[in-house]
Design an enzyme around this catalytic site. Sequence first.
Site, mmCIF file in Angstrom:
data_model
loop_
_atom_site.group_PDB
_atom_site.id
_atom_site.type_symbol
_atom_site.label_atom_id
_atom_site.label_comp_id
_atom_site.label_asym_id
_atom_site.label_seq_id
_atom_site.Cartn_x
_atom_site.Cartn_y
_atom_site.Cartn_z
ATOM 1 N N GLU A 1 -4.604 2.269 -4.473
ATOM 2 C CA GLU A 1 -3.206 2.493 -4.374
ATOM 3 C C GLU A 1 -2.586 1.047 -3.498
ATOM 4 O O GLU A 1 -1.600 1.074 -3.224
ATOM 5 C CB GLU A 1 -2.859 3.637 -3.544
ATOM 6 C CG GLU A 1 -3.390 3.629 -2.268
ATOM 7 C CD GLU A 1 -4.387 4.195 -1.579
ATOM 8 O OE1 GLU A 1 -4.844 4.654 -0.630
ATOM 9 O OE2 GLU A 1 -5.209 4.220 -2.713
ATOM 10 N N ARG B 1 12.694 -7.121 -1.818
ATOM 11 C CA ARG B 1 13.136 -6.495 -3.136
ATOM 12 C C ARG B 1 11.752 -5.684 -3.628
ATOM 13 O O ARG B 1 12.364 -4.609 -4.262
ATOM 14 C CB ARG B 1 13.107 -8.113 -4.257
ATOM 15 C CG ARG B 1 13.427 -7.752 -5.401
ATOM 16 C CD ARG B 1 14.551 -6.874 -5.567
ATOM 17 N NE ARG B 1 14.908 -6.469 -7.123
ATOM 18 C CZ ARG B 1 15.621 -5.466 -7.520
ATOM 19 N NH1 ARG B 1 16.460 -4.748 -6.624
ATOM 20 N NH2 ARG B 1 15.836 -5.390 -8.761
ATOM 21 N N THR C 1 9.473 -8.878 -11.095
ATOM 22 C CA THR C 1 9.072 -10.166 -10.655
ATOM 23 C C THR C 1 9.807 -11.209 -11.709
ATOM 24 O O THR C 1 10.482 -10.812 -12.778
ATOM 25 C CB THR C 1 7.750 -10.291 -11.254
ATOM 26 O OG1 THR C 1 7.273 -9.923 -12.450
ATOM 27 C CG2 THR C 1 6.815 -9.418 -10.388
ATOM 28 N N ASP D 1 9.887 -15.271 -13.242
ATOM 29 C CA ASP D 1 8.876 -16.203 -13.839
ATOM 30 C C ASP D 1 8.009 -16.873 -12.956
ATOM 31 O O ASP D 1 8.702 -17.474 -11.809
ATOM 32 C CB ASP D 1 9.566 -17.169 -14.578
ATOM 33 C CG ASP D 1 10.305 -16.521 -15.939
ATOM 34 O OD1 ASP D 1 9.875 -15.350 -16.245
ATOM 35 O OD2 ASP D 1 11.236 -17.423 -16.609
ATOM 36 N N GLU E 1 5.755 -15.357 -10.912
ATOM 37 C CA GLU E 1 5.309 -14.455 -10.067
ATOM 38 C C GLU E 1 4.143 -13.725 -10.904
ATOM 39 O O GLU E 1 4.362 -13.364 -11.948
ATOM 40 C CB GLU E 1 6.220 -13.517 -9.474
ATOM 41 C CG GLU E 1 7.162 -13.959 -8.475
ATOM 42 C CD GLU E 1 7.995 -13.244 -8.021
ATOM 43 O OE1 GLU E 1 8.406 -13.057 -6.692
ATOM 44 O OE2 GLU E 1 8.749 -12.269 -8.659
ATOM 45 N N ASP F 1 0.914 -1.345 -0.127
ATOM 46 C CA ASP F 1 0.077 0.129 0.040
ATOM 47 C C ASP F 1 0.794 1.218 0.093
ATOM 48 O O ASP F 1 1.626 1.294 0.689
ATOM 49 C CB ASP F 1 -0.956 0.000 1.250
ATOM 50 C CG ASP F 1 -1.864 1.170 1.196
ATOM 51 O OD1 ASP F 1 -3.029 1.075 0.450
ATOM 52 O OD2 ASP F 1 -1.570 2.107 1.990
ATOM 53 N N ASN G 1 -2.453 12.727 -4.260
ATOM 54 C CA ASN G 1 -3.251 13.422 -5.106
ATOM 55 C C ASN G 1 -3.630 15.097 -4.875
ATOM 56 O O ASN G 1 -3.800 15.633 -5.589
ATOM 57 C CB ASN G 1 -4.586 12.571 -5.242
ATOM 58 C CG ASN G 1 -4.547 11.413 -5.634
ATOM 59 O OD1 ASN G 1 -3.929 11.275 -6.606
ATOM 60 N ND2 ASN G 1 -5.211 10.215 -5.287
#
Length: 579
Positions: free
Chosen positions: A471, A491, A459, A461, A463, A428, A436
């Site tokens: 958001e 990561r 990502t 493979d 994932e 999040d 905004n």
Amino acid sequence: MPQAGGQGPRPGRRAERRGRRMPPDSPWLPALYGASFGALFLVIVLAVPRRRISASARWMVLILVGALLWVGTLLALVTLPVGYTSALLALLPVSIGILAPACMLNVLSTMTRQRRSRPGIERWLTLDPVLVLGLLAIPQTRDLIAGTWSVRAAGVVVWHPGWLTWVHIGYCLVLLIWAGVFEFRAVPGTPRAAQHQVRSDLAGAALPGAGAVISIVLIVIEGGLPLDRPEWMAVAFLGTAAIGIRSFYTERFTSVVPIARGVVLDRLPDAVLIFDLGFRLTDLNPAARDLLAAAHAADLTAEGTQLGTIAAALGPEVRPSSGQYRARVGRVSDIDLRVKRVTEDNRLLGYAVLIRDVSAISDSQRNLALANRQLLDKITTIDALRRDLAEQAERDSMTGLFNRRRLDKELARILDDPRQEVAITLIDVDRFTNVNDTYGRLTGDEVLVGISDRLSSATFDGEMVVRYGGEEFIVLSPIREPAHAHARARRMYEVLTQRPICTGAGPVHITVSAGVAYSPDHGRTGQALLAGAGQALNRAKQRGRNRIDTLPVVGHFPDLPPSQHQPRRSVPPGGGRLP
């Protein structure tokens, strides 16, 4: 003198029924009518039992039935007591109503050129007997159509036709004359095998036709038909019966075969050529002549022409053997050529060659093949569009990431395999409403797109990145042990927070909070893992945001069997704050 219709004094019913119709010294008239009746009945008996009977012969049988009814009625009038006269007179217009339409239908069934108009005419002709029966059923019109009768001197009964009777007789005479002229004019164009039948029809109809004319003239002269004198049409039916017997036996009138032998080949639209054992032409039908004329080979219709010569004239691709070829007969056409052996008693007599223009069939087959290819292309296009629509239904329109619908499917697929472990990282953006408010919603959308791009590029493979809503993003990662879940979350955190996101309003720095849940420690269903990741995210926010958190493993999981309640301690229960 007693008369019908209630005119004058009439004898009592018993005396009336006992009264005789003719002097007892005139027995020859019943014998004459009886002979005619018996001959007609014999012809019908000879015709009906046959199984193979032509359409024309069926109508001829109906003509004989009408004639039998006419002669039988006259025979009854001269033999039965006077009391039956009124009932018997009603049968005369019925028999005429059967005779005339049946004669016309017989002509139409014989003349093959007029078959197109036959159904409509047939329906019109059947109205005659129906109308006659309707008029007989109405008391006010019964005598007008059936006529009346009176008794003259010596007890002779006289039939007086009504005015509707004359109208009906006139109509039937016109119909009979029309049929006769029509059939006579059609004799030259009738196939040879059917000409005997046409001549028999004309002769069989001419005799009673002439007798009817004589009777009509006598009725007009004498003011009625005395029943002690012969009715000439009934007498003429003796000749009709004789002609019918000859037709049934000597000309095989009722058989389909003799007519078919002479008609089928001439009327076939396909070319038929007959060759002897040396493949020399011996006969051909009109369609074959037209085919050779279209191929500019009309000179090859002479007897003795070789099959190979005719095949070569039809086109260079045509061979003197069975098959489909491209021929040049006026235009390039597809023909189907079939060579059939003609045998009799297992002895080879020659060969019959059937040539059929199958251009329309070939064109239809080619069009069908083309339509099938086009249909297959459309099906392929529709399948691709369906896959695209299905893909679009599972993707977020702004970021292009998968949505919640695809996440649910993927979780269910992975968790169906008990050997597969998976981790959910719920990310999040911290205080995204400030972005905004500060930069505007368009810039906020650019930030969300930038986040989705960075997550997708980070990502491995297997994932999957999902926009969970607003958001919030989810990274679904297959893992082997819990430590891998925290490593993948770290990561993702680094990819998003190490450098600002470029937007149209300039670089925007963001921080994120993440909650991690993994199977089986935090649940074995998608709903349990999502709930666990959501609780871990809330803990991260409560502890100051900008961190990754994981729920502690307490050893009790409602959605797991008791054998899997033992927790694993590979990840610190408190998670960690990242610099």
